[in-house]
Design a protein around this motif. Structure first.
Motif, PDB file in Angstrom:
ATOM      1  N   ASP A  13       0.799  -1.237   0.000  1.00 40.14           N
ATOM      2  CA  ASP A  13       0.000   0.000   0.000  1.00 40.14           C
ATOM      3  C   ASP A  13       0.825   1.277   0.000  1.00 40.14           C
ATOM      4  O   ASP A  13       0.278   2.350  -0.155  1.00 40.14           O
ATOM      5  CB  ASP A  13      -1.006  -0.007   1.158  1.00 40.14           C
ATOM      6  N   GLU A  14       2.142   1.177   0.182  1.00 43.92           N
ATOM      7  CA  GLU A  14       2.973   2.386   0.157  1.00 43.92           C
ATOM      8  C   GLU A  14       3.603   2.508  -1.221  1.00 43.92           C
ATOM      9  O   GLU A  14       4.392   1.646  -1.639  1.00 43.92           O
ATOM     10  CB  GLU A  14       4.094   2.287   1.202  1.00 43.92           C
ATOM     11  N   THR A  15       3.266   3.618  -1.902  1.00 43.71           N
ATOM     12  CA  THR A  15       3.713   3.773  -3.292  1.00 43.71           C
ATOM     13  C   THR A  15       5.222   3.607  -3.438  1.00 43.71           C
ATOM     14  O   THR A  15       5.691   2.868  -4.305  1.00 43.71           O
ATOM     15  CB  THR A  15       3.287   5.153  -3.822  1.00 43.71           C
ATOM     16  N   VAL A  17       7.429   2.152  -1.565  1.00 44.79           N
ATOM     17  CA  VAL A  17       7.904   0.792  -1.299  1.00 44.79           C
ATOM     18  C   VAL A  17       7.553  -0.101  -2.485  1.00 44.79           C
ATOM     19  O   VAL A  17       8.348  -0.948  -2.904  1.00 44.79           O
ATOM     20  CB  VAL A  17       7.291   0.264   0.017  1.00 44.79           C
ATOM     21  N   LEU A  18       6.376   0.127  -3.053  1.00 44.69           N
ATOM     22  CA  LEU A  18       5.949  -0.658  -4.222  1.00 44.69           C
ATOM     23  C   LEU A  18       6.851  -0.379  -5.422  1.00 44.69           C
ATOM     24  O   LEU A  18       7.265  -1.307  -6.130  1.00 44.69           O
ATOM     25  CB  LEU A  18       4.485  -0.339  -4.549  1.00 44.69           C
ATOM     26  N   MET A  37      -2.922  -2.114  -4.286  1.00 42.77           N
ATOM     27  CA  MET A  37      -2.512  -1.272  -3.162  1.00 42.77           C
ATOM     28  C   MET A  37      -3.604  -1.193  -2.104  1.00 42.77           C
ATOM     29  O   MET A  37      -3.419  -0.574  -1.070  1.00 42.77           O
ATOM     30  CB  MET A  37      -2.133   0.122  -3.659  1.00 42.77           C
ATOM     31  N   ARG A  38      -4.770  -1.796  -2.404  1.00 43.77           N
ATOM     32  CA  ARG A  38      -5.884  -1.770  -1.451  1.00 43.77           C
ATOM     33  C   ARG A  38      -6.505  -3.168  -1.405  1.00 43.77           C
ATOM     34  O   ARG A  38      -6.418  -3.925  -2.365  1.00 43.77           O
ATOM     35  CB  ARG A  38      -6.916  -0.712  -1.867  1.00 43.77           C
ATOM     36  N   ASN A  60      -0.166  -5.190   6.392  1.00 44.69           N
ATOM     37  CA  ASN A  60      -1.111  -4.103   6.692  1.00 44.69           C
ATOM     38  C   ASN A  60      -1.297  -3.253   5.452  1.00 44.69           C
ATOM     39  O   ASN A  60      -0.345  -2.627   4.988  1.00 44.69           O
ATOM     40  CB  ASN A  60      -0.568  -3.218   7.816  1.00 44.69           C
ATOM     41  N   GLY A  62      -3.563  -0.193   4.140  1.00 43.29           N
ATOM     42  CA  GLY A  62      -4.574   0.846   4.338  1.00 43.29           C
ATOM     43  C   GLY A  62      -5.451   0.598   5.537  1.00 43.29           C
ATOM     44  O   GLY A  62      -6.651   0.794   5.479  1.00 43.29           O
ATOM     45  N   GLY A  63      -4.870   0.136   6.647  1.00 38.93           N
ATOM     46  CA  GLY A  63      -5.629  -0.072   7.874  1.00 38.93           C
ATOM     47  C   GLY A  63      -6.312  -1.433   7.928  1.00 38.93           C
ATOM     48  O   GLY A  63      -6.880  -1.803   8.941  1.00 38.93           O
ATOM     49  N   GLY A  85       6.795  -4.764   8.389  1.00 39.26           N
ATOM     50  CA  GLY A  85       7.721  -4.077   9.290  1.00 39.26           C
ATOM     51  C   GLY A  85       7.802  -4.743  10.657  1.00 39.26           C
ATOM     52  O   GLY A  85       8.710  -4.481  11.428  1.00 39.26           O
ATOM     53  N   TYR A  86       6.832  -5.622  10.956  1.00 41.64           N
ATOM     54  CA  TYR A  86       6.830  -6.298  12.251  1.00 41.64           C
ATOM     55  C   TYR A  86       7.649  -7.588  12.224  1.00 41.64           C
ATOM     56  O   TYR A  86       7.821  -8.222  13.244  1.00 41.64           O
ATOM     57  CB  TYR A  86       5.400  -6.691  12.661  1.00 41.64           C
ATOM     58  N   LYS A 103      10.605  -5.644   6.512  1.00 38.21           N
ATOM     59  CA  LYS A 103      10.921  -4.357   5.870  1.00 38.21           C
ATOM     60  C   LYS A 103      11.871  -3.576   6.772  1.00 38.21           C
ATOM     61  O   LYS A 103      11.714  -3.646   7.981  1.00 38.21           O
ATOM     62  CB  LYS A 103       9.644  -3.540   5.696  1.00 38.21           C
TER      63      LYS A 103
ATOM     64  N   LYS B 295       9.904   1.266  10.683  1.00 36.20           N
ATOM     65  CA  LYS B 295      10.307   0.349   9.621  1.00 36.20           C
ATOM     66  C   LYS B 295       9.742   0.789   8.271  1.00 36.20           C
ATOM     67  O   LYS B 295      10.425   0.752   7.253  1.00 36.20           O
ATOM     68  CB  LYS B 295       9.825  -1.074   9.933  1.00 36.20           C
ATOM     69  N   LYS B 374      -2.081   9.003   6.210  1.00 35.86           N
ATOM     70  CA  LYS B 374      -1.566   8.300   5.028  1.00 35.86           C
ATOM     71  C   LYS B 374      -1.574   9.218   3.802  1.00 35.86           C
ATOM     72  O   LYS B 374      -0.590   9.281   3.050  1.00 35.86           O
ATOM     73  CB  LYS B 374      -2.453   7.070   4.785  1.00 35.86           C
ATOM     74  N   GLU B 447      -2.551   3.948  -4.574  1.00 34.63           N
ATOM     75  CA  GLU B 447      -2.576   4.063  -3.108  1.00 34.63           C
ATOM     76  C   GLU B 447      -3.856   4.717  -2.617  1.00 34.63           C
ATOM     77  O   GLU B 447      -4.424   4.311  -1.613  1.00 34.63           O
ATOM     78  CB  GLU B 447      -1.338   4.848  -2.650  1.00 34.63           C
ATOM     79  N   GLU B 476      -7.352   5.383   9.806  1.00 33.07           N
ATOM     80  CA  GLU B 476      -7.035   3.975   9.976  1.00 33.07           C
ATOM     81  C   GLU B 476      -7.394   3.553  11.394  1.00 33.07           C
ATOM     82  O   GLU B 476      -7.465   4.382  12.288  1.00 33.07           O
ATOM     83  CB  GLU B 476      -5.534   3.741   9.744  1.00 33.07           C
TER      84      GLU B 476
END
Lengths: 122, 480
Positions: A13-15, A17-18, A37-38, A60, A62-63, A85-86, A103, B295, B374, B447, B476
């Motif tokens: 979902d992060e541009t 990173v994509l 992305m969603r 995760n 977009g929530g 990231g976890y 990540k 991260k 976001k 996005e 979120e």
């Protein structure tokens, strides 16, 4: 590694990173069959895109959590690499046995993770 | 059941208790307290607390003020966190954190004559451990004392009042069916004000039966051991007429014996730790959330760096671009941080990127419009790339060029932002295919799930971004 022409589904979902992941996969010779992305888009693609060799899924998005899309892929038998990231702690127990990449990752990290998941002889 | 000997129970309580008179001199201190301060009671008795343990610092001042408040108002007072070093018996000083509860003890005429203090050592909690630390380690010695409480000594009305008003909770259950014969005020509060005296626990508090607490009491009553639990989860009806709520308790069940050694009841005591457990959980979630954010931000910065380095072989240019991109990201973070990482004002985002250009070249405006975290980060990077492209290749690269940026909310609640460059050079193919364009397309259509009209004509770039309300307005899920 000869991954030329092999097809990957990417959910992230992060541009930025994509964009980075797309570049990494292209340099490794992968063909990006589809990207989402969603979550609704991810679920749609997970069931509709044919001939997938692997899926790389951000946990995760977009929530929401990516697991409904992951479930569709698991039922189809598509190998899954989670990116989060976890790290492994970001996965609930029922997904803990799947491959995870933390990540941020480098091109070499992605290459190694895919080799391990799919067998180094692909 | 015979009167309990409250003096013995006070002495045996595993949690530190002491009582001061109006001059803040010790009149009583239990074994746990003496152990914690490393001083036997014969050296405490009659001594002023601050003469014995001087503390000119902030903690000493807060402690004194709390005692004075209790003496003046007759109301209990709690110090949630107090940092108070303790000198051990061997002379070593250790820094510890406490929660201290000060309760007034009133005389027959209703005036406050004493202040009772109960302290809970929360040092471990402060050190970010989940577990709380009532000093239950001393439980076996405590049990032996409690087991003697039924020995024939006169009961003390003073100590009975002490138990009644204590911040920790106490109850006495008598006989094999565990009939309530004593409950402290705090115990009554814990169970939602129910009057349970004279009733068996299974009838008085039906919700605890299937949670196994009656079976546990049966075992303590039959076998005579002590059961202690820390941060145990109990569903309790703690508001009248409301469904049972999740509560976390440190508690112990101690068997009560008569002179012949036969078990006649169970002494229940404990502390409501619900707030502490919730606070520890919240902190855990906050740390996870922060870790996740760091991260993700590092992954974003990594991508910015690799995109920047691949787009040019000119090191000086790469360095300038990289710094500017990271600053744009950093400014967005600052804006969000100012509003608890919740949202930001679109106008501020636009201003951030365009304020460096003069009014004669750049004109922007629109209604106050708040976007979520976001969208703030995504748009900050997009606006930065668009502004940088305009300055290097577009309308802002020539003196006669100009740029207008307008935004509004349309009839469907979509955020519409228009970017119009005029009198600039015709954009080159490299710009259309560059990083900025790629980022713009992916952010807006991917996005944020919105629409994008891009038009490169001889005047320069004209772009219309439309972002659905679901993407920019909805928050979120929060960690609490």
């Amino acid at each position: 590694m000869t991954s030329a022409g092999r097809r990957v589904l990417v959910v992230e979902d992060e541009t930025l990173v994509l964009i980075n992941l797309e570049d990494i996969l292209e340099q490794l010779g992968w063909s990006i069959a589809a990207q989402a992305m969603r979550l609704p888009e991810a679920e749609r693609l997970a069931s509709s895109v044919e001939a997938l060799d692997v899926a790389i899924l951000d946990v995760n998005i977009g929530g929401a959590k990516v697991f409904p899309a992951a479930q569709i892929l698991r039922e189809r038998g598509v190998p899954i690499l989670f990116a989060t990231g976890y790290g492994r702690d970001g996965l609930p127990p029922e997904w803990q046995d799947h491959a995870v990449i933390a990540k941020p990752y480098s091109q070499a990290d992605i290459e190694r993770a895919l080799d391990r998941l799919l067998g180094a002889d692909v | 059941m015979a009167e309990l000997d409250f003096a013995r129970i006070f002495e045996a309580l595993p949690s530190p208790f002491m009582i001061l008179d109006r001059d803040l001199c010790y009149v009583a201190a239990n074994a746990a307290y003496q152990q914690v301060v490393g001083t036997p009671f014969d050296r405490l008795k009659g001594q002023n607390l601050f003469a014995l343990f001087p503390n000119e610092g902030e903690a000493g001042k807060r402690l004194r003020q709390s005692f004075e408040r209790v003496l003046a108002t007759g109301e209990p007072d709690t110090l949630a966190y107090i940092n108070y070093p303790i000198t051990e018996a061997d002379g070593t000083v250790t820094n510890r954190y406490w929660t201290a509860v000060h309760v007034p003890l009133t005389g027959p005429d209703g005036t406050v004559q004493h202040v009772m203090q109960n302290t809970v050592d929360v040092t471990e909690l402060v050190r970010m451990r989940e577990a709380t630390t009532l000093p239950y380690g001393s439980i076996s010695a405590a049990t032996r004392l409690i087991e003697r409480t039924r020995e024939t000594e006169a009961s003390s009305a003073e100590f009975r009042r002490l138990f009644q008003q204590a911040p920790a909770f106490f109850a006495v259950l008598s006989g094999p069916s565990h009939v309530f014969t004593f409950t402290s005020d705090s115990y009554i509060k814990l169970i939602g004000g129910r009057n349970v005296i004279g009733q068996a626990i299974a009838q008085a508090m039906p919700e605890v039966v299937e949670q196994g607490f009656v079976a546990l009491l049966d075992r303590v009553y039959a076998e005579g051991h002590v059961h202690a639990a820390e941060s145990a989860r109990v569903m309790l009806e703690n508001e009248p007429g409301q469904p049972a709520k999740e509560t976390f308790l440190d508690f112990s069940y101690n068997p009560i014996r008569d002179g012949a050694g036969n078990i006649t009841g169970v002494f229940v005591q404990g502390m409501d730790r619900t707030e502490a457990v919730r606070a520890a959980r919240r902190q855990r979630l906050l740390i996870d959330e922060l870790n996740h954010r760091v991260k993700n931000t590092l992954a974003t910065v990594q991508s910015i760096a690799s995109q920047t380095l691949r787009s040019t072989s000119d090191f000086a240019q790469a360095r300038r671009s990289l710094e500017a991109r990271i600053m744009a990201l950093s400014n967005a973070h600052t804006m969000l941080s100012d509003r608890h990482w919740h949202d930001a004002e679109l106008g501020h985002l636009v201003c951030q990127e365009l304020s460096a250009f003069g009014d004669e070249q750049v004109d922007y405006g629109g209604p106050a419009l708040v976007v979520n975290a976001k969208t703030t980060v995504a748009l900050a990077l997009v606006l930065h790339e668009m502004a940088a492209n305009a300055a290097r290749h577009g309308a802002l690269s020539v003196p006669e060029g100009n740029l207008a940026v307008r935004w509004h909310r349309d009839g469907e609640g979509q955020l519409v932002l228009e970017w119009i460059e005029r009198n600039g050079p015709t954009p080159a193919e490299t710009v259309r295919q560059g990083f900025g364009s790629r980022l713009l397309r992916m952010v807006v259509t991917g996005e944020l799930g919105g629409g994008l009209d891009l038009n490169y004509d001889q005047n320069g770039l004209r772009a219309r971004l439309s972002i659905p309300a679901t993407a920019y307005a909805e928050q979120e899920a929060r960690f609490d």
